[in-house]
Enzyme design. Structure first.
Site, PDB file in Angstrom:
ATOM      1  N   TYR A  79       1.746 -47.714  98.539  1.00 56.04           N
ATOM      2  CA  TYR A  79       2.525 -47.910  97.436  1.00 56.04           C
ATOM      3  C   TYR A  79       1.612 -48.046  96.068  1.00 56.04           C
ATOM      4  O   TYR A  79       0.392 -48.557  96.067  1.00 56.04           O
ATOM      5  CB  TYR A  79       2.958 -49.341  97.815  1.00 56.04           C
ATOM      6  N   MET A 105       3.090 -54.313 104.232  1.00 54.25           N
ATOM      7  CA  MET A 105       3.256 -55.428 104.889  1.00 54.25           C
ATOM      8  C   MET A 105       3.189 -55.011 106.735  1.00 54.25           C
ATOM      9  O   MET A 105       2.680 -56.124 107.360  1.00 54.25           O
ATOM     10  CB  MET A 105       4.637 -55.932 104.714  1.00 54.25           C
ATOM     11  N   ARG A 157     -14.281 -86.872 100.234  1.00 48.29           N
ATOM     12  CA  ARG A 157     -12.693 -86.540 100.532  1.00 48.29           C
ATOM     13  C   ARG A 157     -12.129 -87.979 101.105  1.00 48.29           C
ATOM     14  O   ARG A 157     -10.816 -88.272 100.998  1.00 48.29           O
ATOM     15  CB  ARG A 157     -12.633 -85.592 101.703  1.00 48.29           C
ATOM     16  N   LYS A 174      -7.552 -79.474 115.301  1.00 48.34           N
ATOM     17  CA  LYS A 174      -6.575 -79.604 114.341  1.00 48.34           C
ATOM     18  C   LYS A 174      -5.935 -78.322 113.925  1.00 48.34           C
ATOM     19  O   LYS A 174      -6.535 -77.296 114.305  1.00 48.34           O
ATOM     20  CB  LYS A 174      -7.397 -80.070 113.076  1.00 48.34           C
TER      21      LYS A 174
HETATM   22  C1  LIG Z   1     -12.684 -79.464 110.633  1.00 50.28           C
HETATM   23  C2  LIG Z   1     -13.489 -80.455 110.859  1.00 50.28           C
HETATM   24  C3  LIG Z   1     -14.537 -80.695 111.690  1.00 50.28           C
HETATM   25  C4  LIG Z   1     -14.899 -79.309 112.454  1.00 50.28           C
HETATM   26  O1  LIG Z   1     -15.586 -78.233 111.601  1.00 50.28           O
HETATM   27  P1  LIG Z   1     -16.197 -77.012 112.148  1.00 50.28           P
HETATM   28  O2  LIG Z   1     -16.888 -76.480 111.152  1.00 50.28           O
HETATM   29  O3  LIG Z   1     -15.126 -76.179 112.478  1.00 50.28           O
HETATM   30  O4  LIG Z   1     -17.221 -77.230 113.404  1.00 50.28           O
HETATM   31  C5  LIG Z   1     -15.381 -81.692 111.763  1.00 50.28           C
HETATM   32  N1  LIG Z   1     -14.933 -82.940 111.213  1.00 50.28           N
HETATM   33  C6  LIG Z   1     -14.079 -82.816 110.429  1.00 50.28           C
HETATM   34  C7  LIG Z   1     -13.804 -84.223 109.400  1.00 50.28           C
HETATM   35  C8  LIG Z   1     -13.176 -81.788 110.114  1.00 50.28           C
HETATM   36  O5  LIG Z   1     -12.255 -81.862 109.280  1.00 50.28           O
END
Ligand SMILES: *Cc1c(COP(=O)(O)O)cnc(C)c1O
Length: 358
Positions: free
Chosen positions: A257, A304, A122, A30
């Site tokens: 700054y 920056m 979730r 992802k």
């Molecule tokens: C991101 C995610 C993972 C992977 O988690 P990691 O801690 O990066 O291994 C697995 N399952 C779901 C549903 C996720 O959103």
């Protein structure tokens, strides 16, 4: 001289092989593969023998289908573009009873994985009874073109936590769901639950009856929790800038700054470095050090496109200033409270940094 973001492809691949450890892994890719680049990551994971991929975005799922036509692809978010899901043979989560009853006809010929909600809250079915209701309803659906139930899954919300008992609770509740359904004769092609933390907490093995571990961050070279030894997981990413010049300031001089840093002694050597928050270096990261010629020096101010690093006589213009590599790792700063591994990775600005795969 420009700050660079670079990945050692061979180290990335070798780490994936080590994480996989001959288990069946569903690689989570992802958010553009945790910002390592979707195409690059899918290619290296495929080389390492991984054939199952997972993401939260349908757009990415379709891109993966083009990269690896034979892969198993699992979409962790429910979507409403059913034709695209079907046409690309993407398997998808079934997130609730409400969603099932509303879309059960549109879901025809799509393989879904029943999701158990558990402590994260979730997404997913609330109870075992809800899961059974869908299994029964789908079984009794006489439409020859109906939804196909191919998997069962959950996501742990506490696998990264050691000081609280919640991982034990969610693990037990989940295993009860799996065992009860299997005992009652239900079958699933895929059963998966473990993120990186859960996978390593279980000794880098799969939970009973599971077909895959659903691993993200470990595949990208960062440890999910600090009890793991560094050498178990290798970071292939280097983020570095360069010393533009070294300037001398005296006690009481304010640098940067708005009084960002006040020199505390005469003849303080400050290296001006060509990387800053505009390149994705977090403010919380700049409270720590940078690595120059193998030695760590404190960062004193973040701007920056620049930072000040307090150095000594051994540091000169054009020296490399390393913010991250396998000796000064993302996960070290995660455990120092800078931000999650994925947060530090996601912040990197790939438009301003030179991007290289070596
Ligand atoms: C991101 C995610 C993972 C992977 O988690 P990691 O801690 O990066 O291994 C697995 N399952 C779901 C549903 C996720 O959103």
């Amino acid at each position: 001289m420009t700050a660079t973001w670079s990945v050692d492809s061979e180290a990335f691949y070798q780490n994936a092989v080590k994480v996989k450890n001959n288990n069946s892994i569903m690689a989570v890719v992802k958010n553009n593969a945790y910002h390592y680049g979707l195409e690059f990551a899918v290619k290296q994971f495929s080389r390492a023998g991984i054939t199952t991929f997972s993401t939260t975005s349908l757009k990415e799922a379709v891109r993966i289908r083009k990269l690896v036509p034979k892969a198993t692809i699992f979409l962790m978010n429910a979507v409403y573009d059913f034709d695209t899901v079907r046409d690309n043979q993407i398997q998808m989560t079934l997130p609730s009873l409400e969603y099932y009853y509303k879309y059960k006809e549109e879901l025809h010929d799509i393989k879904v994985h029943l999701e158990f909600e558990n402590l994260l809250h979730r997404s997913g079915f609330k109870t075992l009874e809800e899961i059974k209701e869908v299994l029964e309803d789908n079984h009794n659906n006489s439409n020859p073109r109906k939804m196909v139930i191919s998997g069962l899954w959950t996501h742990f919300g506490y696998a990264d936590e050691f000081d609280v008992p919640e991982y034990g609770f969610e693990r037990k509740a989940w295993l009860n769901v799996v065992n009860t359904l299997l005992d009652e004769g239900y079958q699933f092609d895929m059963i998966h639950a473990q993120n990186s933390a859960s996978y390593y907490r279980e000794g880098q093995t799969l939970l009973p009856h599971h077909t895959h571990a659903r691993v993200g961050i470990a595949l990208y070279g960062s440890r999910p929790y600090s009890k793991l030894e560094e050498k178990i997981i290798q970071q292939s990413l280097t983020v570095k800038g360069n010393v533009i010049q070294v300037r001398e300031v005296n006690e009481g001089d304010y640098c940067g700054y708005s009084f960002a840093y006040e020199a505390t002694r005469n003849k303080t050597q400050l290296a001006v470095v060509d990387v800053g928050y505009g390149d994705g270096i977090l403010k919380s990261r700049a409270k720590h050090e940078a690595l120059i010629n193998g030695k760590r020096y404190p960062i004193r101010a973040l701007m920056m496109s620049h930072m000040f690093v307090e150095v000594d006589d051994e540091v000169h213009a054009q020296d490399e200033v390393i913010l991250y590599n396998n000796d000064i790792r993302i996960d070290e700063y995660t455990f120092k409270g800078v931000g999650a591994n994925s947060e530090q990775l996601s912040a990197m600005n790939h438009d301003s940094l030179i991007k290289e795969y070596r």
